[in-house]
Design an enzyme around this catalytic site. Structure first.
Site, PDB file in Angstrom:
ATOM      1  N   GLN A 173      38.606  33.781  50.070  1.00 61.88           N
ATOM      2  CA  GLN A 173      39.628  33.182  49.207  1.00 61.88           C
ATOM      3  C   GLN A 173      40.216  34.188  48.228  1.00 61.88           C
ATOM      4  OE1 GLN A 173      37.035  29.519  48.316  1.00 61.88           O
ATOM      5  NE2 GLN A 173      39.096  28.676  48.273  1.00 61.88           N
ATOM      6  N   GLU A 218      32.388  25.846  52.087  1.00 64.51           N
ATOM      7  CA  GLU A 218      32.461  27.293  51.826  1.00 64.51           C
ATOM      8  C   GLU A 218      32.105  28.100  53.078  1.00 64.51           C
ATOM      9  OE1 GLU A 218      34.097  27.861  49.398  1.00 64.51           O
ATOM     10  OE2 GLU A 218      33.705  26.175  48.065  1.00 64.51           O
ATOM     11  N   LEU A 275      40.946  25.442  46.497  1.00 65.57           N
ATOM     12  CA  LEU A 275      41.762  26.369  45.706  1.00 65.57           C
ATOM     13  C   LEU A 275      42.836  27.008  46.575  1.00 65.57           C
ATOM     14  CD1 LEU A 275      38.798  28.175  43.917  1.00 65.57           C
ATOM     15  CD2 LEU A 275      40.483  26.699  42.790  1.00 65.57           C
ATOM     16  N   GLY A 282      32.873  25.617  43.964  1.00 65.23           N
ATOM     17  CA  GLY A 282      32.499  26.579  44.988  1.00 65.23           C
ATOM     18  C   GLY A 282      33.649  27.501  45.318  1.00 65.23           C
TER      19      GLY A 282
END
Lengths: 163, 177
Positions: A50, A138, A96, A45
């Site tokens: 990001q 998310e 991430l 995801g």
């Protein structure tokens, strides 16, 4: 492929704006998000902030998760909102944007999510287990929340049990 | 470079971690991994520290003796073999929570069953808690199943029935999001 912003970048802490224009450039932004998500191993995801895009857009794809799980396939979600949470489960999350850190995070086991697709059509879906976790992670990004804000330790778990 | 495990505890008050960290700083010793927590009114610390090349164990011992004298903390030290220092702790893939009326033997019953399966405890916390309904015992374990995860749920179910406690087993999924 876009550069991934990492904690403590201020942009990861902003509340993202709703998407209002559903045109070809929206699809191209989703393609960029999708490619960025797949650039590293284990990506399931990604959220627009990001990559520095402060818009309410997320990509979720649990088809290739390490442990096979029930899923809704590849999801491009615009302006997603959790309409219903149910149950609570623990899982380990990595991000991430917070490299080299995993933590144990409590999340709802099942969610009902409303969102718009690429053409602006209103959609709704139900997700459970790992996919529900990814969606919640998310959507948190769209509100400037990182999983490290929600991590519990074993000590923390015992404390929660005591409450 | 020597790595040393320090086990330190003392009557809880503000400044314990500062006092220990200050002693380490004077030695130019680096605090690597540590776990510190207040258990009731006692503050407890386990830390692995690395000594600089030129510092001997003698210097450390002297500094620790001075720390004990000055702060009334209890300090024990033990050299860690390089092989342990180089190893990463196992990654947990299950979390088990236990909740029920307090009685002797809960920790033993749970961990005995896990050990028999070859499941390794990575982290464990317990708390005994007095409430109006009696004494409650809570425990949370992070474990590495070593590939025997399927067996954890039914085994814990049997322990729960035998001990009269509630046990929940959570499988930890992993993903980069």
């Amino acid at each position: 492929m876009n550069k991934i912003l990492t904690h403590p970048d201020e942009r990861l802490r902003q509340i993202c704006e709703p998407v209002e224009l559903f045109d070809a450039s929206l699809a191209s932004l989703f393609t960029q998000l999708d490619q960025t998500m797949r650039a590293g191993p284990g990506g399931v995801g990604i959220a627009a902030p990001q990559i520095g895009l402060l818009q309410r857009m997320i990509v979720v794809d649990c088809r290739e998760s390490r442990r096979p799980c029930k899923n809704n396939g590849l999801l491009y979600m615009v302006n997603p909102k959790v309409e219903m949470f149910e149950g609570e489960g623990l899982g380990r999350e990595g991000c991430l944007s917070v490299p080299d850190w995993v933590g144990m995070v409590p999340r709802a086991r099942q969610v009902c999510v409303s969102y718009q697709d690429l053409s602006g059509q209103q959609q709704e879906l139900e997700a459970s287990g790992f996919e529900a976790r990814v969606i919640q992670h998310e959507i948190d990004h769209l509100n400037g929340v990182l999983f490290i804000d929600r991590v519990v330790s074993t000590q923390g778990l015992v404390r929660r049990l005591a409450e | 470079m020597s790595s040393v495990l320090l086990s330190i505890s003392g009557h809880d008050r503000p400044g314990i971690v500062r006092d220990v960290a200050e002693a380490m700083l004077h030695l130019q010793a680096n605090i690597e991994d540590s776990s510190m927590t207040a258990l009731r009114g006692r503050f407890t610390m386990m830390l692995i520290v690395s000594l600089p090349e030129d510092a001997g164990l003698g210097e450390l011992k002297a500094a620790l003796a001075e720390l004990e004298q000055r702060t009334r903390l209890t300090v024990q030290s033990q050299v860690i073999p390089d092989e342990e220092m180089a190893a990463e702790a196992l990654d947990p893939d299950y979390v088990i929570t236990v909740h029920g009326a307090d009685r002797v033997g809960i920790v033993h019953a749970v961990t005995d069953a896990l050990a028999a399966m070859g499941v390794s405890v990575v982290d464990l916390s317990t708390r005994a808690h007095s409430s109006d309904d009696g004494d409650v015992y809570m425990m949370a374990l992070e474990v590495n199943s070593g590939g025997r995860g399927e067996a954890i749920q039914p085994t814990m179910q049997r322990v729960a029935e035998k001990m009269g406690v509630d046990i929940d087993v959570h499988e930890l999924d992993d993903g980069v999001m």
